[in-house]
Design a protein around this motif. Sequence first.
Motif, PDB file in Angstrom:
ATOM      1  N   ASP A  27       0.950  -1.163   0.005  1.00 25.67           N
ATOM      2  CA  ASP A  27      -0.027   0.005  -0.002  1.00 25.67           C
ATOM      3  C   ASP A  27       0.879   1.302   0.087  1.00 25.67           C
ATOM      4  N   GLN A  28       0.588   1.878  -1.097  1.00 27.36           N
ATOM      5  CA  GLN A  28       1.614   3.100  -1.064  1.00 27.36           C
ATOM      6  C   GLN A  28       1.586   4.214   0.210  1.00 27.36           C
ATOM      7  N   THR A  29       0.441   4.287   0.616  1.00 24.87           N
ATOM      8  CA  THR A  29       0.482   5.172   1.868  1.00 24.87           C
ATOM      9  C   THR A  29       1.130   4.622   2.852  1.00 24.87           C
ATOM     10  N   PHE A  32       4.442   5.372   1.932  1.00 21.91           N
ATOM     11  CA  PHE A  32       4.872   6.617   2.273  1.00 21.91           C
ATOM     12  C   PHE A  32       5.203   7.432   3.623  1.00 21.91           C
ATOM     13  N   VAL A  33       4.183   6.770   4.318  1.00 19.64           N
ATOM     14  CA  VAL A  33       4.208   7.280   5.754  1.00 19.64           C
ATOM     15  C   VAL A  33       5.601   6.675   6.653  1.00 19.64           C
TER      16      VAL A  33
END
Length: 111
Positions: A27-29, A32-33
């Motif tokens: 999951d890119q999210t 990213f975080v």
Amino acid sequence: MTVEFLEDLEELSSAEDFLDYFEIEYDQTVVFVNRLHIMQRYHDYLTKGQDALPEAVAENEEALKAIYKNLLTRAYLDFVESDALTEKVFKVFKMHEPQTGFVSVESLLES
């Protein structure tokens, strides 16, 4: 370890590069975080596991790739199922925990 595999790894620069190289869905999210946390946890897992690798595995590129992929998947999932504050990968997250220390009376009197 096989030279070609290590050369491949040297070309990778981001968490996404590593996840893509090992064909791990993500999951890119989440990445990213938590990218730095994921990569540090992955490094920690690799460091702990290096001494436990039998030489036969270290010389087998496919077996080695499977182990590296498994450890990266594990590092990524740590942050899917939890968060950076809970996992406390970096020292800064551990600084607010209660600190204990001992100072002897003798050392106080010496100064």
